[in-house]
Design an enzyme around this catalytic site. Structure first.
Site, mmCIF file in Angstrom:
data_model
loop_
_atom_site.group_PDB
_atom_site.id
_atom_site.type_symbol
_atom_site.label_atom_id
_atom_site.label_comp_id
_atom_site.label_asym_id
_atom_site.label_seq_id
_atom_site.Cartn_x
_atom_site.Cartn_y
_atom_site.Cartn_z
ATOM 1 N N HIS A 12 48.829 38.228 32.961
ATOM 2 C CA HIS A 12 50.018 39.001 33.356
ATOM 3 C C HIS A 12 50.499 38.647 34.767
ATOM 4 O O HIS A 12 50.948 39.507 35.506
ATOM 5 C CB HIS A 12 49.746 40.511 33.237
ATOM 6 N N HIS A 59 47.410 48.149 39.372
ATOM 7 C CA HIS A 59 47.177 47.429 40.628
ATOM 8 C C HIS A 59 47.542 48.272 41.851
ATOM 9 O O HIS A 59 47.907 47.747 42.894
ATOM 10 C CB HIS A 59 47.974 46.131 40.636
ATOM 11 N N HIS A 197 40.563 34.587 37.990
ATOM 12 C CA HIS A 197 41.317 34.383 39.227
ATOM 13 C C HIS A 197 40.663 35.092 40.400
ATOM 14 O O HIS A 197 39.879 36.009 40.223
ATOM 15 C CB HIS A 197 42.800 34.692 39.140
ATOM 16 N N GLU A 242 39.527 41.542 34.995
ATOM 17 C CA GLU A 242 40.616 41.935 34.085
ATOM 18 C C GLU A 242 40.287 41.597 32.627
ATOM 19 O O GLU A 242 40.949 42.078 31.711
ATOM 20 C CB GLU A 242 41.931 41.261 34.510
HETATM 21 C C1 DHB Z 1 48.490 37.126 40.101
HETATM 22 C C2 DHB Z 1 47.712 37.483 39.006
HETATM 23 C C3 DHB Z 1 47.537 38.823 38.670
HETATM 24 O O1 DHB Z 1 46.759 39.241 37.638
HETATM 25 C C4 DHB Z 1 48.159 39.819 39.412
HETATM 26 O O2 DHB Z 1 47.984 41.098 39.017
HETATM 27 C C5 DHB Z 1 48.927 39.489 40.517
HETATM 28 C C6 DHB Z 1 49.103 38.137 40.857
HETATM 29 C C7 DHB Z 1 48.699 35.696 40.466
HETATM 30 O O3 DHB Z 1 48.015 34.820 39.924
HETATM 31 O O4 DHB Z 1 49.568 35.411 41.293
HETATM 32 FE FE FE Z 2 46.408 41.399 37.709
#
Ligand code: DHB
Ligand code: FE
Length: 284
Positions: A12, A59, A197, A242
């Site tokens: 997302h 978030h 991530h 996540e």
């Molecule tokens: C990004 C990924 C995310 O899951 C999020 O909530 C905000 C930013 C990103 O990769 O930039």
């Molecule tokens: Fe996120």
């Protein structure tokens, strides 16, 4: 009777939503990711969901450190978006399904899941990006989403966090709740998050864990519930947690066949992934 027609996991990344708004779906780095949703749209036309239940992690938009339920479900008639720091978005309203949502709450309580119920809920980019991908608006405008939505928030930011095993069991309990609904609903479950991530570092992704995740989500989701939260952070980065949303989705949408999936990385800081599973039986 409620029927679970399928499950879909997707990343997302907010850049996805901004690419849609700017009509940049055909540009680098998004093109293959957006193209992969063509198959999803064809499937939606054929499978005709009435309701999309979206598991996502807030978030900091609706829930903050002062008030953080482990699991929270929207029981409202509608939800709206809000500014998440990139300027006020075009206002949007998402139609809810209070009747099914309250049924799920009752069923979860009986199943020993004590969820927070939200009569008002601001919808975070995590849920909205998934819906944008599933139901793209025409041109740059934001059309109405042609299904009802039930948002289910999983705490992914403030320890102590729910375990992967607990999230998977939540999904299983929601699957039971849907199937015991007395009315007619065709339900698609969405897990919105991941894959790996690490936003605070330099946008590190963890290819090996992402590959393992996609393989296990398809064939053996229970295997992923053996990891502790700390192990997932080590293997997939801080935001790799996540993955909880995919586990809840797969707990509710069990079995079935993969319709399509993609792994395209990185998108922004993230291992970008999508997987659609068809769980209809006797219909295909
Ligand atoms: C990004 C990924 C995310 O899951 C999020 O909530 C905000 C930013 C990103 O990769 O930039
Ligand atoms: Fe996120």
């Amino acid at each position: 009777m409620g029927v679970v027609i399928g499950g879909l996991g997707t990343s997302h990344v907010p850049m996805i939503g901004r690419a849609i708004a700017a009509n940049k779906q055909a540009e680098v780095p998004f093109a293959p990711f957006f193209a992969s949703f063509g198959r999803v749209h064809a499937w939606l036309d054929e499978a005709r969901p009435d309701v999309v239940i979206v598991f996502y992690n807030d978030h900091g938009l609706n829930f903050f450190l002062d008030n953080m339920p482990t699991f929270a479900i929207g029981v409202a008639h509608d939800y709206r978006n809000a500014d998440e720091g990139w300027g006020p978005p075009e206002p949007r309203t998402f139609r809810g399904d209070a009747e099914l949502a309250w049924h799920i709450v009752g069923s979860l309580m009986a199943d020993e899941f004590d969820v927070a119920t939200c009569q008002e809920m601001i919808f975070d980019h995590a849920g909205i990006t998934a819906l944008d991908l599933l139901f793209p608006a025409d041109g740059a405008g934001h059309g109405d989403i042609p299904v009802a939505t039930i948002p289910i928030m999983i705490n992914g930011v403030l320890p102590p966090l729910p375990t992967p095993a607990r999230c998977y069991k939540l999904g299983q309990a929601i699957g039971r709740a849907i199937r015991s609904f007395p009315g007619h609903r065709r339900v698609l479950l969405v897990g919105s998050g991941g894959l790996s991530h690490e936003l605070g570092v330099s946008g590190k992704i963890y290819l090996d864990f992402d590959r393992l995740t996609l393989e296990k989500i398809e064939h053996d989701p229970q295997a992923l519930t053996q990891f502790t939260n700390d192990e997932i952070v080590d293997l997939a980065g801080a935001q790799g947690l996540e993955l909880m949303t995919w586990l809840a989705m797969r707990g509710a949408a069990a079995g079935g066949d993969i319709v399509t999936s993609i792994y395209h990385a990185p998108i922004s800081h993230t291992g970008g992934a999508m997987m659609l599973i068809d769980t209809r039986e006797g219909e295909r």
